[in-house]
Write a protein that holds these residues in place. Sequence first.
Motif, PDB file in Angstrom:
ATOM      1  N   MET A   1       0.839  -1.194   0.000  1.00  0.00           N
ATOM      2  CA  MET A   1       0.000   0.000   0.000  1.00  0.00           C
ATOM      3  C   MET A   1       0.878   1.250   0.000  1.00  0.00           C
ATOM      4  O   MET A   1       1.884   1.303   0.689  1.00  0.00           O
ATOM      5  CB  MET A   1      -0.911  -0.022   1.229  1.00  0.00           C
ATOM      6  CG  MET A   1      -1.805   1.185   1.315  1.00  0.00           C
ATOM      7  SD  MET A   1      -3.226   0.957   2.402  1.00  0.00           S
ATOM      8  CE  MET A   1      -3.954  -0.516   1.783  1.00  0.00           C
ATOM      9  N   ASN A   2       0.481   2.253  -0.761  1.00  0.00           N
ATOM     10  CA  ASN A   2       1.275   3.464  -0.845  1.00  0.00           C
ATOM     11  C   ASN A   2       1.236   4.245   0.462  1.00  0.00           C
ATOM     12  O   ASN A   2       0.207   4.330   1.130  1.00  0.00           O
ATOM     13  CB  ASN A   2       0.740   4.382  -1.963  1.00  0.00           C
ATOM     14  CG  ASN A   2       0.913   3.770  -3.325  1.00  0.00           C
ATOM     15  OD1 ASN A   2       1.846   3.012  -3.546  1.00  0.00           O
ATOM     16  ND2 ASN A   2       0.017   4.088  -4.235  1.00  0.00           N
ATOM     17  N   GLN A   3       2.369   4.821   0.832  1.00  0.00           N
ATOM     18  CA  GLN A   3       2.430   5.712   1.979  1.00  0.00           C
ATOM     19  C   GLN A   3       1.740   7.029   1.622  1.00  0.00           C
ATOM     20  O   GLN A   3       1.685   7.435   0.467  1.00  0.00           O
ATOM     21  CB  GLN A   3       3.894   5.980   2.340  1.00  0.00           C
ATOM     22  CG  GLN A   3       4.646   4.736   2.782  1.00  0.00           C
ATOM     23  CD  GLN A   3       4.481   4.465   4.266  1.00  0.00           C
ATOM     24  OE1 GLN A   3       4.617   5.365   5.066  1.00  0.00           O
ATOM     25  NE2 GLN A   3       4.211   3.248   4.622  1.00  0.00           N
ATOM     26  N   LEU A   4       1.227   7.724   2.637  1.00  0.00           N
ATOM     27  CA  LEU A   4       0.576   9.006   2.420  1.00  0.00           C
ATOM     28  C   LEU A   4       1.397  10.125   3.057  1.00  0.00           C
ATOM     29  O   LEU A   4       0.868  11.103   3.565  1.00  0.00           O
ATOM     30  CB  LEU A   4      -0.839   8.989   3.019  1.00  0.00           C
ATOM     31  CG  LEU A   4      -1.797   7.975   2.400  1.00  0.00           C
ATOM     32  CD1 LEU A   4      -3.160   8.105   3.034  1.00  0.00           C
ATOM     33  CD2 LEU A   4      -1.900   8.136   0.904  1.00  0.00           C
ATOM     34  N   ASP A   5       2.725   9.979   3.059  1.00  0.00           N
ATOM     35  CA  ASP A   5       3.604  10.974   3.670  1.00  0.00           C
ATOM     36  C   ASP A   5       3.333  12.347   3.070  1.00  0.00           C
ATOM     37  O   ASP A   5       3.159  12.503   1.863  1.00  0.00           O
ATOM     38  CB  ASP A   5       5.069  10.602   3.441  1.00  0.00           C
ATOM     39  CG  ASP A   5       5.445   9.314   4.154  1.00  0.00           C
ATOM     40  OD1 ASP A   5       4.751   8.997   5.132  1.00  0.00           O
ATOM     41  OD2 ASP A   5       6.397   8.657   3.735  1.00  0.00           O
ATOM     42  N   GLY A   6       3.361  13.376   3.915  1.00  0.00           N
ATOM     43  CA  GLY A   6       3.133  14.727   3.451  1.00  0.00           C
ATOM     44  C   GLY A   6       1.681  15.139   3.463  1.00  0.00           C
ATOM     45  O   GLY A   6       1.376  16.316   3.332  1.00  0.00           O
TER      46      GLY A   6
ATOM     47  N   CYS B   1      -3.908   5.445  10.915  1.00  0.00           N
ATOM     48  CA  CYS B   1      -3.020   6.510  10.424  1.00  0.00           C
ATOM     49  C   CYS B   1      -1.568   6.191  10.741  1.00  0.00           C
ATOM     50  O   CYS B   1      -0.676   6.419   9.915  1.00  0.00           O
ATOM     51  CB  CYS B   1      -3.411   7.850  11.040  1.00  0.00           C
ATOM     52  SG  CYS B   1      -4.945   8.542  10.400  1.00  0.00           S
ATOM     53  N   GLY B   2      -1.321   5.658  11.933  1.00  0.00           N
ATOM     54  CA  GLY B   2       0.031   5.282  12.292  1.00  0.00           C
ATOM     55  C   GLY B   2       0.577   4.202  11.393  1.00  0.00           C
ATOM     56  O   GLY B   2       1.761   4.236  10.999  1.00  0.00           O
TER      57      GLY B   2
ATOM     58  N   LEU C   1     -12.112   6.723  17.850  1.00  0.00           N
ATOM     59  CA  LEU C   1     -10.924   7.448  17.425  1.00  0.00           C
ATOM     60  C   LEU C   1      -9.628   6.663  17.592  1.00  0.00           C
ATOM     61  O   LEU C   1      -8.753   6.724  16.716  1.00  0.00           O
ATOM     62  CB  LEU C   1     -10.832   8.782  18.175  1.00  0.00           C
ATOM     63  CG  LEU C   1      -9.655   9.687  17.816  1.00  0.00           C
ATOM     64  CD1 LEU C   1      -9.697  10.090  16.340  1.00  0.00           C
ATOM     65  CD2 LEU C   1      -9.633  10.919  18.711  1.00  0.00           C
ATOM     66  N   PRO C   2      -9.427   5.894  18.677  1.00  0.00           N
ATOM     67  CA  PRO C   2      -8.167   5.140  18.798  1.00  0.00           C
ATOM     68  C   PRO C   2      -7.909   4.207  17.623  1.00  0.00           C
ATOM     69  O   PRO C   2      -6.761   4.033  17.202  1.00  0.00           O
ATOM     70  CB  PRO C   2      -8.345   4.357  20.105  1.00  0.00           C
ATOM     71  CG  PRO C   2      -9.300   5.189  20.903  1.00  0.00           C
ATOM     72  CD  PRO C   2     -10.252   5.756  19.886  1.00  0.00           C
TER      73      PRO C   2
END
Length: 201
Positions: free
Chosen positions: A1-6, A127-128, A120-121
């Motif tokens: 899976m592609n990272q969503l950095d930025g 996201c982590g 939310l957790p």
Amino acid sequence: MNQLDGRHILFVVGMHRAGTSALCAALSACGAHFGAGLLEPMAGVNDEGFWEMPEVVAINDELLQLADSTWFAVSPRALEMDWQTGVSVQLRSRALALLDSEFRSAGVMVIKDPRLCLTLPFWLSVCGELALAASVCLIWRAPMEIARSLQKRDAFPPGFGLRLFAIYRGAALAAAGPRALQVNYQALLDDPVATMQRLAG
């Protein structure tokens, strides 16, 4: 899976009828992105729209089902749930795929659903896993105003609405942590420009 950095996701977190939709309308006016295919407006309930993706709501409902709960009937198990290890692989995969497909563009991207007070957790852990920057904005409204609004919309007795608010507030505060942004609903109505400027700062 592609990272969503930025990229950056902002979770708008607040009890049902607390003003989350009003805050999202203001965020949209500031250029925030909410994903595609949002829930349709409902006359007399949220005339301007809910700002919620159906898949986020569906995943949250299924998460609550795992804890023998619904949005209006929250069991103690939901408040003690280990959202990292107690969730099915399928649900986590759906959440990962959703964030990967919907939130590819740069800028601030918003996820809103009152159920996030309880789940939310789970979303922060997703996201982590994606190495995706995330922050939380809590919105508060006077508890009795929320209770009266729930009474009007769902015919909940005020005492029931107040108890539900207390559960949601406690869970949201525990999950969001001390660095969460906070907005008062009345302040947003009284001076939306100043409120949004404070958030941006």
